[in-house]
Design a protein around this motif. Structure first.
Motif, PDB file in Angstrom:
ATOM      1  N   GLU A  46       0.835  -1.210   0.000  1.00 22.03           N
ATOM      2  CA  GLU A  46       0.000   0.000   0.000  1.00 22.03           C
ATOM      3  C   GLU A  46       0.870   1.261   0.000  1.00 22.03           C
ATOM      4  N   GLN A  47       1.932   1.246   0.783  1.00 21.42           N
ATOM      5  CA  GLN A  47       2.832   2.393   0.826  1.00 21.42           C
ATOM      6  C   GLN A  47       3.575   2.549  -0.502  1.00 21.42           C
ATOM      7  N   LYS A  48       3.985   1.444  -1.087  1.00 20.42           N
ATOM      8  CA  LYS A  48       4.709   1.501  -2.358  1.00 20.42           C
ATOM      9  C   LYS A  48       3.840   2.101  -3.450  1.00 20.42           C
ATOM     10  N   ALA A  49       2.539   1.781  -3.428  1.00 25.02           N
ATOM     11  CA  ALA A  49       1.624   2.348  -4.425  1.00 25.02           C
ATOM     12  C   ALA A  49       1.571   3.863  -4.321  1.00 25.02           C
ATOM     13  N   LYS A  50       1.739   4.388  -3.127  1.00 24.96           N
ATOM     14  CA  LYS A  50       1.775   5.840  -2.935  1.00 24.96           C
ATOM     15  C   LYS A  50       3.121   6.429  -3.334  1.00 24.96           C
ATOM     16  N   ALA A  51       4.181   5.748  -2.972  1.00 25.22           N
ATOM     17  CA  ALA A  51       5.521   6.326  -3.068  1.00 25.22           C
ATOM     18  C   ALA A  51       6.127   6.238  -4.456  1.00 25.22           C
ATOM     19  N   VAL A  52       5.775   5.219  -5.233  1.00 26.92           N
ATOM     20  CA  VAL A  52       6.434   4.978  -6.513  1.00 26.92           C
ATOM     21  C   VAL A  52       5.471   5.265  -7.665  1.00 26.92           C
ATOM     22  N   LEU A  53       5.842   6.219  -8.505  1.00 27.88           N
ATOM     23  CA  LEU A  53       5.051   6.586  -9.676  1.00 27.88           C
ATOM     24  C   LEU A  53       5.858   6.336 -10.939  1.00 27.88           C
ATOM     25  N   GLU A  54       5.199   6.348 -12.063  1.00 25.78           N
ATOM     26  CA  GLU A  54       5.906   6.202 -13.326  1.00 25.78           C
ATOM     27  C   GLU A  54       6.807   7.406 -13.575  1.00 25.78           C
ATOM     28  N   ARG A  70       0.732  16.230  -0.961  1.00 25.09           N
ATOM     29  CA  ARG A  70       1.387  15.899  -2.209  1.00 25.09           C
ATOM     30  C   ARG A  70       1.213  14.419  -2.525  1.00 25.09           C
ATOM     31  N   GLN A  71       1.562  14.061  -3.750  1.00 27.29           N
ATOM     32  CA  GLN A  71       1.646  12.648  -4.083  1.00 27.29           C
ATOM     33  C   GLN A  71       2.993  12.118  -3.608  1.00 27.29           C
ATOM     34  N   GLY A  72       2.981  10.952  -3.034  1.00 28.78           N
ATOM     35  CA  GLY A  72       4.172  10.376  -2.435  1.00 28.78           C
ATOM     36  C   GLY A  72       3.809   9.802  -1.080  1.00 28.78           C
ATOM     37  N   ILE A  73       4.803   9.338  -0.357  1.00 24.17           N
ATOM     38  CA  ILE A  73       4.566   8.791   0.979  1.00 24.17           C
ATOM     39  C   ILE A  73       5.050   9.811   2.006  1.00 24.17           C
ATOM     40  N   LYS A  74       4.191  10.151   2.952  1.00 22.33           N
ATOM     41  CA  LYS A  74       4.504  11.159   3.960  1.00 22.33           C
ATOM     42  C   LYS A  74       5.328  10.541   5.084  1.00 22.33           C
ATOM     43  N   PRO A 124       6.416  18.948  11.273  1.00 20.38           N
ATOM     44  CA  PRO A 124       7.776  18.564  10.867  1.00 20.38           C
ATOM     45  C   PRO A 124       7.844  17.231  10.129  1.00 20.38           C
ATOM     46  N   GLU A 125       6.740  16.470  10.131  1.00 16.56           N
ATOM     47  CA  GLU A 125       6.736  15.196   9.414  1.00 16.56           C
ATOM     48  C   GLU A 125       5.840  15.229   8.176  1.00 16.56           C
ATOM     49  N   LYS A 126       5.393  16.424   7.792  1.00 16.84           N
ATOM     50  CA  LYS A 126       4.591  16.548   6.581  1.00 16.84           C
ATOM     51  C   LYS A 126       5.512  16.812   5.390  1.00 16.84           C
ATOM     52  N   TYR A 127       6.406  15.887   5.181  1.00 17.62           N
ATOM     53  CA  TYR A 127       7.333  15.912   4.054  1.00 17.62           C
ATOM     54  C   TYR A 127       7.206  14.583   3.337  1.00 17.62           C
ATOM     55  N   TYR A 128       7.305  14.610   2.020  1.00 20.05           N
ATOM     56  CA  TYR A 128       6.957  13.467   1.192  1.00 20.05           C
ATOM     57  C   TYR A 128       8.159  12.973   0.386  1.00 20.05           C
ATOM     58  N   VAL A 129       8.272  11.661   0.289  1.00 17.09           N
ATOM     59  CA  VAL A 129       9.265  11.035  -0.585  1.00 17.09           C
ATOM     60  C   VAL A 129       8.519  10.416  -1.761  1.00 17.09           C
ATOM     61  N   THR A 130       8.980  10.710  -2.962  1.00 14.90           N
ATOM     62  CA  THR A 130       8.358  10.167  -4.165  1.00 14.90           C
ATOM     63  C   THR A 130       9.444   9.657  -5.098  1.00 14.90           C
ATOM     64  N   ILE A 131       9.285   8.430  -5.559  1.00 15.36           N
ATOM     65  CA  ILE A 131      10.212   7.829  -6.521  1.00 15.36           C
ATOM     66  C   ILE A 131       9.511   7.781  -7.872  1.00 15.36           C
ATOM     67  N   PHE A 132      10.227   8.198  -8.911  1.00 13.18           N
ATOM     68  CA  PHE A 132       9.667   8.186 -10.260  1.00 13.18           C
ATOM     69  C   PHE A 132      10.442   7.184 -11.116  1.00 13.18           C
ATOM     70  N   GLY A 133       9.765   6.121 -11.553  1.00 15.11           N
ATOM     71  CA  GLY A 133      10.419   5.117 -12.367  1.00 15.11           C
ATOM     72  C   GLY A 133      11.146   4.083 -11.526  1.00 15.11           C
ATOM     73  N   LYS A 134      11.998   3.318 -12.172  1.00 12.26           N
ATOM     74  CA  LYS A 134      12.726   2.228 -11.528  1.00 12.26           C
ATOM     75  C   LYS A 134      14.179   2.622 -11.327  1.00 12.26           C
ATOM     76  N   PRO A 135      14.615   2.781 -10.071  1.00 12.35           N
ATOM     77  CA  PRO A 135      16.009   3.161  -9.815  1.00 12.35           C
ATOM     78  C   PRO A 135      16.984   2.111 -10.351  1.00 12.35           C
ATOM     79  N   GLY A 136      18.000   2.576 -11.060  1.00 11.94           N
ATOM     80  CA  GLY A 136      18.988   1.659 -11.607  1.00 11.94           C
ATOM     81  C   GLY A 136      20.123   2.414 -12.274  1.00 11.94           C
ATOM     82  N   LYS A 137      21.077   1.658 -12.831  1.00  5.61           N
ATOM     83  CA  LYS A 137      22.258   2.258 -13.451  1.00  5.61           C
ATOM     84  C   LYS A 137      21.989   2.810 -14.844  1.00  5.61           C
ATOM     85  N   GLN A 138      21.015   2.226 -15.540  1.00  7.03           N
ATOM     86  CA  GLN A 138      20.730   2.634 -16.905  1.00  7.03           C
ATOM     87  C   GLN A 138      19.317   3.221 -16.998  1.00  7.03           C
TER      88      GLN A 138
END
Length: 335
Positions: A46-54, A70-74, A124-138
């Motif tokens: 459930e958290q990953k669905a919030k945190a990771v976007l295309e 925001r969109q992301g995980i708080k 102080p905890e209303k800050y969001y982490v959002t990942i876009f795409g798949k982290p990697g070397k390429q």
């Protein structure tokens, strides 16, 4: 400072020290990918669905520095263990100084909460982490750490890292009472710029009344402002060092491995920089300044709100924000 931040601060700073050791090879892009993947692995589905976007999601360029959802995980949605990995990711994008600046800015939300009695907004905890795409070397991916007065946007393309738009704000700009009296997260940048404008005199001042806000605002693309102020080529050597000192102070929040080469190129082209100021040149009074490299970048600073005790600072690229230049290069090479 928030206790969850405090408990994580020492080990993260030690990680930074280890990374900077002369015998240690560090690669920011690889470290970001490793930290992002570790963070993702600790999330529930459930958290990953919030945190990771295309990566192509429109949200990637929907940046803001005001205190709304925001969109992301708080951060407040994370467990202490997950918190650790969130801050570890943040640490990969910042220097030790930058990490301290960011977490200090976040901690000031507690002062605003107590002053305004608005716990739903000032958090102080209303800050969001959002990942876009798949982290990697390429390929291309990105991540964002964002909330009130903090917007850090990273785009990684084939191992190259873009770090703009970058925004740091602080309210109060100077803590003037209580046990944290004297804290000024952006104070050094303002002081160097003030010393420069006082040296240059009226030639650098384009208006007695400063704009109410940074002119680039939260626009997805920054537009070059009107040419005003004094060019680097018209400054003496001491004045040019102050000019570069303002930029270095901002850039030093980021990692040397990323900003070092860019700062050297800026130094080599310092004659083309243009410095402009508006408002009072006295500390504690409303003021605004900017530094522009034509066709390249804009740095803005405004301290005008709340009786000139509420500051905003940003670094924007005219063509390369959100890694647009890196993406263009990636696409051209792929075809």
């Amino acid at each position: 400072m928030n206790t969850r931040i405090t408990s994580l601060l020492l080990p993260l700073l030690l990680v930074s020290v280890a990374s900077a050791h002369p015998g240690h090879e560090s690669n920011p892009a690889d470290e970001m990918a490793a930290a992002a993947n570790a963070f993702i692995q600790w999330l529930t589905p459930e958290q990953k669905a919030k945190a990771v976007l295309e990566f192509k999601a429109d949200e990637r360029e929907n940046w803001h520095y005001v205190p709304f959802d925001r969109q992301g995980i708080k951060l407040s949605e994370l467990s202490p263990a997950q918190d650790h990995y969130a801050y570890a990711l943040l640490n990969t994008g910042l220097s030790q100084k930058g990490f301290m600046t960011a977490t200090t800015i976040m901690s000031l939300e507690q002062i605003l909460r107590e002053k305004e009695n608005r716990p739903d907004v000032r958090d102080p905890e209303k800050y969001y982490v959002t990942i876009f795409g798949k982290p990697g070397k390429q390929g291309a991916w990105g991540w964002r750490f964002e909330g009130h007065h903090l917007s850090l946007n990273y785009t990684i393309v084939d191992g190259k890292v873009a770090v703009t738009p970058a925004f740091f704000g602080t309210n109060p700009a100077e803590v003037r009472e209580g046990p944290r009296s004297g804290i000024r997260p952006l104070g050094a940048m303002e002081d160097i710029a003030r010393k420069l404008v006082q040296s240059l005199g009226n030639a650098a001042v384009f208006s007695d009344k400063p704009p109410k806000e940074i002119l680039s605002g939260q626009d997805r693309t920054a537009s070059p402002p009107e040419e005003q102020g004094v060019k680097g080529s018209d400054m003496n050597s001491q004045q040019r060092e102050l000019l570069l000192g303002v930029l270095s102070e901002f850039a030093s929040n980021g990692r040397q491995e990323i900003s070092g080469e860019a700062m050297q190129k800026i130094r080599d082209a310092a004659d083309n920089l243009r410095f402009a100021w508006a408002g009072s040149t006295k500390r504690g009074e409303a003021q605004y300044f900017r530094i522009v490299m034509p066709q390249a970048f804009l740095v803005e600073y405004a301290n005008t709100q709340n009786d000139a005790n509420h500051a905003h600072a940003t670094w924007r690229l005219f063509n390369g924000d959100f890694g647009r230049d890196l993406l263009g290069e990636h696409i051209s090479q792929a075809h």
